[in-house]
Enzyme design. Structure first.
Site, PDB file in Angstrom:
ATOM      1  N   ARG A 120      51.710  31.677  41.308  1.00  0.00           N
ATOM      2  CA  ARG A 120      52.175  31.141  42.595  1.00  0.00           C
ATOM      3  C   ARG A 120      53.167  29.992  42.441  1.00  0.00           C
ATOM      4  O   ARG A 120      54.216  29.969  43.097  1.00  0.00           O
ATOM      5  CB  ARG A 120      50.982  30.638  43.432  1.00  0.00           C
ATOM      6  CG  ARG A 120      50.286  31.714  44.206  1.00  0.00           C
ATOM      7  CD  ARG A 120      48.814  31.400  44.294  1.00  0.00           C
ATOM      8  NE  ARG A 120      48.234  31.474  42.962  1.00  0.00           N
ATOM      9  CZ  ARG A 120      47.805  32.604  42.406  1.00  0.00           C
ATOM     10  NH1 ARG A 120      47.810  33.707  43.095  1.00  0.00           N
ATOM     11  NH2 ARG A 120      47.340  32.641  41.159  1.00  0.00           N
ATOM     12  N   THR A 121      52.833  29.014  41.606  1.00  0.00           N
ATOM     13  CA  THR A 121      53.663  27.804  41.570  1.00  0.00           C
ATOM     14  C   THR A 121      55.062  28.137  41.056  1.00  0.00           C
ATOM     15  O   THR A 121      56.071  27.803  41.686  1.00  0.00           O
ATOM     16  CB  THR A 121      52.985  26.721  40.718  1.00  0.00           C
ATOM     17  OG1 THR A 121      51.630  26.585  41.156  1.00  0.00           O
ATOM     18  CG2 THR A 121      53.702  25.390  40.845  1.00  0.00           C
ATOM     19  N   LYS A 127      59.732  26.912  17.568  1.00  0.00           N
ATOM     20  CA  LYS A 127      60.143  26.512  16.200  1.00  0.00           C
ATOM     21  C   LYS A 127      59.751  25.078  15.918  1.00  0.00           C
ATOM     22  O   LYS A 127      60.140  24.514  14.903  1.00  0.00           O
ATOM     23  CB  LYS A 127      61.668  26.654  16.054  1.00  0.00           C
ATOM     24  CG  LYS A 127      62.157  28.078  16.187  1.00  0.00           C
ATOM     25  CD  LYS A 127      63.670  28.155  15.978  1.00  0.00           C
ATOM     26  CE  LYS A 127      64.395  28.311  17.279  1.00  0.00           C
ATOM     27  NZ  LYS A 127      65.854  28.303  17.146  1.00  0.00           N
ATOM     28  N   ARG A 161      55.099  22.362  34.420  1.00  0.00           N
ATOM     29  CA  ARG A 161      53.639  22.564  34.389  1.00  0.00           C
ATOM     30  C   ARG A 161      53.181  22.474  32.952  1.00  0.00           C
ATOM     31  O   ARG A 161      53.828  23.018  32.048  1.00  0.00           O
ATOM     32  CB  ARG A 161      53.246  23.929  34.945  1.00  0.00           C
ATOM     33  CG  ARG A 161      51.812  24.251  34.547  1.00  0.00           C
ATOM     34  CD  ARG A 161      51.196  25.381  35.266  1.00  0.00           C
ATOM     35  NE  ARG A 161      50.986  25.096  36.662  1.00  0.00           N
ATOM     36  CZ  ARG A 161      50.274  25.896  37.456  1.00  0.00           C
ATOM     37  NH1 ARG A 161      49.728  26.993  36.972  1.00  0.00           N
ATOM     38  NH2 ARG A 161      50.112  25.593  38.724  1.00  0.00           N
ATOM     39  N   HIS A 174      48.111  18.050  40.969  1.00  0.00           N
ATOM     40  CA  HIS A 174      48.900  19.235  41.331  1.00  0.00           C
ATOM     41  C   HIS A 174      49.412  18.947  42.742  1.00  0.00           C
ATOM     42  O   HIS A 174      48.990  19.537  43.730  1.00  0.00           O
ATOM     43  CB  HIS A 174      47.998  20.470  41.291  1.00  0.00           C
ATOM     44  CG  HIS A 174      48.714  21.779  41.342  1.00  0.00           C
ATOM     45  ND1 HIS A 174      50.065  21.898  41.609  1.00  0.00           N
ATOM     46  CD2 HIS A 174      48.259  23.052  41.158  1.00  0.00           C
ATOM     47  CE1 HIS A 174      50.399  23.185  41.574  1.00  0.00           C
ATOM     48  NE2 HIS A 174      49.317  23.904  41.319  1.00  0.00           N
TER      49      HIS A 174
END
Ligand code: CP
Length: 305
Positions: free
Chosen positions: A54-55, A82, A103, A131
């Site tokens: 969703r986000t 890497k 996120r 959030h």
């Protein structure tokens, strides 16, 4: 009020800030057939180093609806694989984009990104406490469905210790004058001391209980959250509390008239599918409202509204 601001915690915003966001979201929805392309020429970068449906996708959809281009960091395909540091990666995104949405599983990552980047940073969820854009959507959904947030009794059930959506939502409620907050969880998943301190300092009327049935009879909003296996430092701790609550249509037959069930999603087994076709269901509406709220948010931050 909003221009060029970072969005790290819901606590950084006043009630007036949030009401302005909601009013711009209303206008975004009203003009949904003709929002124009006010972010034409802008680039939004998403840096999601933890899974999301969703986000990430609603930020991407919102940005595209406003005319912005979107670039996505795919951690496993980027030079992070890497060994490049998150800090150096963020510096690159800051060079390439006008706005960065991050996120991360690590608490404080969004604040760190905001410190590293000159462009605005939006926290799409970091660690287990914050959030903020989810909380904005949750509050906007309640306002849309109930016409107000003040005066409501709100129950929050599930993982109140590690669930960042639950914590942010409760912090967000403290910006309004709700009648009472029911905190429903097994004792090991009780809210953290800092959240309890905030509720006490704001003199919020709270009921801390494990009795879901009593809460359901009293609340106008039931906010259900998943018990988040991935955030438990000790798997044995998760085993003790998993499956503690399951919200079913039968259980909700005891509810007040007009009760709405919210859930930030994803759900696993705590919310039965048999609630989906009832008038209680508000979680799919909530998920859909993610796009207009995030359109309003990015438009405000980038000076389009
Ligand atoms: N509500 C929420 O944050 O969902 P995602 O994890 O799918 O983004």
């Amino acid at each position: 009020m909003w221009k060029f601001r970072d969005v790290i915690s819901i606590l950084d915003f006043t009630r007036e800030d949030l009401e302005h966001l909601f009013s711009v979201t209303d206008k975004t929805l009203e003009r949904s057939l003709d929002v124009g392309r006010p972010l034409d020429g802008k680039i939004v970068a998403t840096a999601f180093i933890e899974p999301s449906t969703r986000t990430r996708l609603s930020f991407e959809a919102a940005a595209k609806k406003l005319g912005a281009d979107v670039i996505n960091l795919e951690p496993h395909l980027s030079s992070m694989a890497k060994g490049e540091s998150l800090t150096d990666t963020l510096r690159m995104l800051d060079d390439y984009a006008d706005l960065i949405v991050i996120r991360s599983p690590y608490e404080g990552s969004a604040k760190h990104a905001a410190d590293v980047c000159e462009h605005p940073v939006i926290n799409g969820g970091d660690g287990s406490q914050h959030h903020p854009t989810q909380a904005m959507i949750d509050l906007y959904t309640i306002r849309s469905l109930k016409g107000r947030i003040d005066g409501l009794e709100v129950g929050v059930v599930g993982d109140l210790k590690y669930g960042r959506a639950a914590s942010s939502f409760i912090y967000g409620l403290t910006k309004f004058n709700v009648k009472r907050i029911w905190l429903i969880s097994p004792e090991p998943l009780s809210p953290r001391p800092e959240l309890m301190d905030r509720l006490r300092s704001m003199k919020v009327d709270i009921v801390k209980t494990e009795d879901l049935e009593e809460a359901i009879e009293n609340v106008d909003i039931l906010y259900v959250t998943r018990i988040q296996r991935e955030r438990f430092p000790d798997p044995a701790e998760y085993e003790k509390v998993k499956g503690s609550y399951v919200i079913t249509k039968k259980l909700l037959s005891r509810a007040r008239e007009g009760l709405k069930v919210l859930h930030p999603l994803p759900r696993v087994d705590e919310l039965s599918n048999d609630v989906d076709d009832t008038p209680y269901q508000a979680y799919f509406i909530q998920a859909k409202l993610g796009v207009p709220v995030r359109m309003a948010l990015m438009g405000l931050i980038l000076g389009a509204f």
